[in-house]
Design an enzyme around this catalytic site. Structure first.
Site, PDB file in Angstrom:
ATOM      1  N   SER A 113       0.811  -1.219   0.000  1.00 48.25           N
ATOM      2  CA  SER A 113       0.000   0.000   0.000  1.00 48.25           C
ATOM      3  C   SER A 113       0.842   1.266   0.000  1.00 48.25           C
ATOM      4  O   SER A 113       1.620   1.494  -0.909  1.00 48.25           O
ATOM      5  CB  SER A 113      -0.945  -0.050   1.199  1.00 48.25           C
ATOM      6  N   HIS A 114       0.738   2.044   1.045  1.00 47.03           N
ATOM      7  CA  HIS A 114       1.377   3.357   1.117  1.00 47.03           C
ATOM      8  C   HIS A 114       2.785   3.291   1.708  1.00 47.03           C
ATOM      9  O   HIS A 114       3.425   4.316   1.855  1.00 47.03           O
ATOM     10  CB  HIS A 114       0.507   4.271   1.972  1.00 47.03           C
ATOM     11  N   ASP A 278      -2.358   6.496  -3.342  1.00 45.31           N
ATOM     12  CA  ASP A 278      -1.229   5.840  -2.691  1.00 45.31           C
ATOM     13  C   ASP A 278      -0.598   4.777  -3.590  1.00 45.31           C
ATOM     14  O   ASP A 278      -0.943   4.652  -4.774  1.00 45.31           O
ATOM     15  CB  ASP A 278      -1.665   5.224  -1.359  1.00 45.31           C
ATOM     16  N   ASP A 280      -0.866   1.553  -4.053  1.00 45.38           N
ATOM     17  CA  ASP A 280      -1.682   0.575  -4.789  1.00 45.38           C
ATOM     18  C   ASP A 280      -3.028   1.141  -5.242  1.00 45.38           C
ATOM     19  O   ASP A 280      -3.886   0.393  -5.716  1.00 45.38           O
ATOM     20  CB  ASP A 280      -1.908  -0.679  -3.929  1.00 45.38           C
ATOM     21  N   ASP A 282      -5.638   2.561  -3.720  1.00 47.29           N
ATOM     22  CA  ASP A 282      -6.925   2.501  -3.025  1.00 47.29           C
ATOM     23  C   ASP A 282      -7.190   3.717  -2.140  1.00 47.29           C
ATOM     24  O   ASP A 282      -8.318   3.964  -1.752  1.00 47.29           O
ATOM     25  CB  ASP A 282      -7.106   1.176  -2.252  1.00 47.29           C
ATOM     26  N   ARG A 283      -6.140   4.486  -1.834  1.00 46.40           N
ATOM     27  CA  ARG A 283      -6.355   5.681  -1.005  1.00 46.40           C
ATOM     28  C   ARG A 283      -6.493   6.933  -1.866  1.00 46.40           C
ATOM     29  O   ARG A 283      -6.033   6.956  -3.010  1.00 46.40           O
ATOM     30  CB  ARG A 283      -5.175   5.894  -0.066  1.00 46.40           C
ATOM     31  N   LYS A 377     -11.376  -0.159  -1.152  1.00 46.75           N
ATOM     32  CA  LYS A 377     -11.489   1.279  -1.284  1.00 46.75           C
ATOM     33  C   LYS A 377     -10.864   1.678  -2.614  1.00 46.75           C
ATOM     34  O   LYS A 377     -10.084   0.919  -3.191  1.00 46.75           O
ATOM     35  CB  LYS A 377     -10.841   1.991  -0.109  1.00 46.75           C
TER      36      LYS A 377
HETATM   37  C1  G1P Z   1      -4.159   1.536   8.125  1.00 49.15           C
HETATM   38  C2  G1P Z   1      -5.376   2.411   8.269  1.00 49.15           C
HETATM   39  C3  G1P Z   1      -6.618   1.611   7.971  1.00 49.15           C
HETATM   40  C4  G1P Z   1      -6.509   0.991   6.584  1.00 49.15           C
HETATM   41  C5  G1P Z   1      -5.222   0.198   6.471  1.00 49.15           C
HETATM   42  C6  G1P Z   1      -5.002  -0.319   5.056  1.00 49.15           C
HETATM   43  O1  G1P Z   1      -4.231   0.462   9.043  1.00 49.15           O
HETATM   44  O2  G1P Z   1      -5.448   2.980   9.551  1.00 49.15           O
HETATM   45  O3  G1P Z   1      -7.737   2.449   8.064  1.00 49.15           O
HETATM   46  O4  G1P Z   1      -7.602   0.165   6.318  1.00 49.15           O
HETATM   47  O5  G1P Z   1      -4.108   1.011   6.821  1.00 49.15           O
HETATM   48  O6  G1P Z   1      -4.895   0.712   4.126  1.00 49.15           O
HETATM   49  P1  G1P Z   1      -3.446   0.469  10.451  1.00 49.15           P
HETATM   50  O7  G1P Z   1      -1.998   0.725  10.144  1.00 49.15           O
HETATM   51  O8  G1P Z   1      -4.026   1.624  11.227  1.00 49.15           O
HETATM   52  O9  G1P Z   1      -3.754  -0.859  11.058  1.00 49.15           O
HETATM   53 ZN    ZN Z   2      -3.349   1.287  -0.299  1.00 43.91          ZN
END
Ligand code: G1P
Ligand code: ZN
Length: 544
Positions: A113-114, A278, A280, A282-283, A377
């Site tokens: 992801s990010h 982000d 991938d 989804d954000r 998302k």
């Molecule tokens: C974080 C975000 C959560 C999101 C997840 C995946 O998780 O807070 O809302 O669904 O990334 O993108 P966390 O690191 O808080 O467990």
């Molecule tokens: Zn992501």
């Protein structure tokens, strides 16, 4: 055809977190590490023989190598067909779309992801089920249980598949189809939004926008949709070429990490609209000219304006938000006379509500918004939703949000992250707050009185499954809230997330900086949790 059965021993640390298994690349590169996890996924599933699997990732370092291994293991384990995005690319929402459209058995999405990418940065792998959404906890728990016992995996000995050439190839008995990574997804977007109207907005000469793809997966999607289909000028998409290390950046669309975009939207002669995605895809982060829309507000505004968008004009069945997300969406749901569900953090908890038709829109404070069009998302979907609203209302982003606050009041919101905290210290902090749980209700902190304090537990209204220990909530009599939670996606130490929310009905105070408006709650949080002392940190690493 040469299928090898390879003897292996378990790794103890393959427990999927909030969103799949995430580790540093060198961890994944250890012999058998990825293979063990992939075989544990397959061993936890039933009935996939001859079925279709979707595979793709965000293009980060190790994406291509991992895909070759997964393809050979899918072949050796008896899948019939794998659909893989060209170049190994599929954004997370596009993977969800492809799984659904092709009625695939499931999908494997490669992404952290990010989190940053590169030889010493993060990699991740996640299994999605046939509805296109992240595997629910009972599946991830089964995968983890299997990973602790695994003693062999199956892999085909074969040459690598050419991932860059569209079309079909055989890998043993498995058919591998390299598909256009963008086409299905772009088609779905066109079916939901008024592309003609958005096109008019973008070519009218009045409205200017830019999108920061942060050298991550959305580059090709954003160029195809905004620059090619919708006619936005070339160059609308910034940092549009996906790179294995995201250009050295941190592909998280927030005010800290999307600094290029923030500078443009808060600079002189700023465009009307800016957005970022982000790693991938989804954000999303939504900005107006010199204006930041909090993700919680964004969900509420989209819900309140959904009828302006063709795909949602029939109205919403319900709204769902994760527990730490602000209660702005609840107010819209109340006005619309629909249900609002409060789920634990993580998109996997929305799947049942979406499948059952109980919710249409979902959102998280962590820059995640989406709907029942897929089961993830979806960053670019949120951008298109905003553009559709802007095209219809012909007002600025700021006007739209401020009018929303006038109507509903403002849920002032902020999240403070303390990253890379020593894990033991973080655990102690949470334990200390837990210990106070029985004595906090009724306690006064200046003008604030604690109404309740609990560790959030969720009973899924569809299948009755219970998820406990999802974050400590401290609620005050005036509706304000503080939430303490440890991240489940980090790969280094622990990350403490402190979520702060208050409600401000007074329009005259809507212009206040949230950090000022929330100053009392910030102090109270430190008083309760001794954050500075326990973490050894003076201030949060990231404030959003
Ligand atoms: C974080 C975000 C959560 C999101 C997840 C995946 O998780 O807070 O809302 O669904 O990334 O993108 P966390 O690191 O808080 O467990
Ligand atoms: Zn992501």
């Amino acid at each position: 055809m040469n299928i090898r059965t390879v003897a292996t021993t378990p790794f103890a640390d393959q427990k999927p977190g909030t969103s799949g298994l995430r580790k540093k690349v060198p961890v994944f590169q250890q012999p058998h590490y990825l293979e063990n996890f992939v075989q544990s996924i397959f061993d936890s599933l039933e009935g996939y023989q001859g079925e279709t699997l979707v595979v793709g990732g965000d293009g980060r370092y190790y994406n291509r190598q991992a895909i070759q291994i997964i393809l050979k293991m899918a072949a050796a384990n008896g899948f019939g067909r794998v659909l893989v995005g060209q170049g190994g690319i599929l954004s997370t929402p596009a993977a969800s779309c492809v799984i659904r459209k092709n009625q695939a058995f499931g999908g494997i999405v490669l992404s952290a992801s990010h989190n940053p990418g590169g030889p010493n940065e993060d990699f991740g792998i996640k299994y999605n089920i046939s509805n296109g959404g992240p595997a629910p906890e009972k599946v991830t728990e089964a995968i983890f249980a299997r990973s602790k016992k695994i003693d062999q995996y199956r892999i085909l000995e074969a040459a690598d598949v050419d991932l860059d050439q569209l079309g079909s190839a055989k890998l043993g008995d498995l058919t591998v189809e390299v598909i256009d990574a963008v086409a299905d997804y772009a088609g779905l977007m066109e079916s939901l939004f008024d592309f003609d109207r958005i096109h008019q907005l973008l070519v009218g000469g009045q409205f200017r926008m830019c999108i920061d793809s942060m050298h991550a997966v959305t580059g090709p999607y954003a160029r195809a949709i905004f620059e090619q289909r919708l006619g936005a000028p070339t160059g609308t998409v910034l940092n549009g070429i996906p790179l294995e290390d995201f250009g050295g950046g941190h592909p998280d669309p927030n005010l800290v990490y999307a600094h290029d975009l923030v500078q443009i939207l808060f600079g002189s002669n700023a465009p009307d609209f800016g957005a970022a995605s982000d790693g991938d895809g989804d954000r999303n982060m939504i900005l107006g000219s010199k204006f930041f829309v909090t993700p919680s507000d964004s969900l509420a505004v989209l819900a309140a304006n959904a009828k302006l968008v063709p795909g949602y004009k029939a109205g919403l069945a319900g709204i769902a938000r994760s527990m730490p997300t602000s209660q702005a969406a609840d107010r819209v749901a109340a006005k619309l006379g629909i249900d609002c569900y409060e789920t634990p953090t993580g998109w996997k908890f929305f799947g049942n509500l979406l499948d059952a038709g109980k919710a249409t829109l979902c959102g998280e404070e962590s820059f995640g918004t989406g709907s029942d069009h897929v089961r993830e998302k979806d960053g670019l979907w949120a951008v298109l939703f905003w553009l559709n609203i802007l095209a219809v209302r012909q007002e600025s982003v700021k006007q739209i949000v401020q009018e929303h606050w006038q109507q509903y009041g403002r849920n002032v919101y902020s999240r403070h992250d303390y990253e890379a905290v020593d894990s033991d210290r973080a655990a102690t902090l949470i334990k200390q707050v837990n210990n106070q749980m029985p004595t906090l209700p009724g306690k006064k902190f200046g003008a604030y009185e604690v109404e309740y304090c609990d560790d959030f537990s969720y009973t899924d209204p569809v299948d009755g499954s219970i998820s406990k220990n999802q974050g400590i909530r401290v609620g005050f009599t005036d509706g304000s809230r503080i939430v303490f939670r440890l991240s489940g996606t980090g790969t280094q130490g622990a990350t403490l997330r402190l979520y702060l929310e208050s409600y401000e009905p007074n329009v005259a105070k809507h212009g206040l900086d949230p950090q000022d408006a929330l100053a009392d709650l910030i102090t109270i949080a430190d008083e309760i949790a001794q954050i500075r002392e326990s973490t050894g940190m003076d201030r949060p690493t990231v404030i959003t």
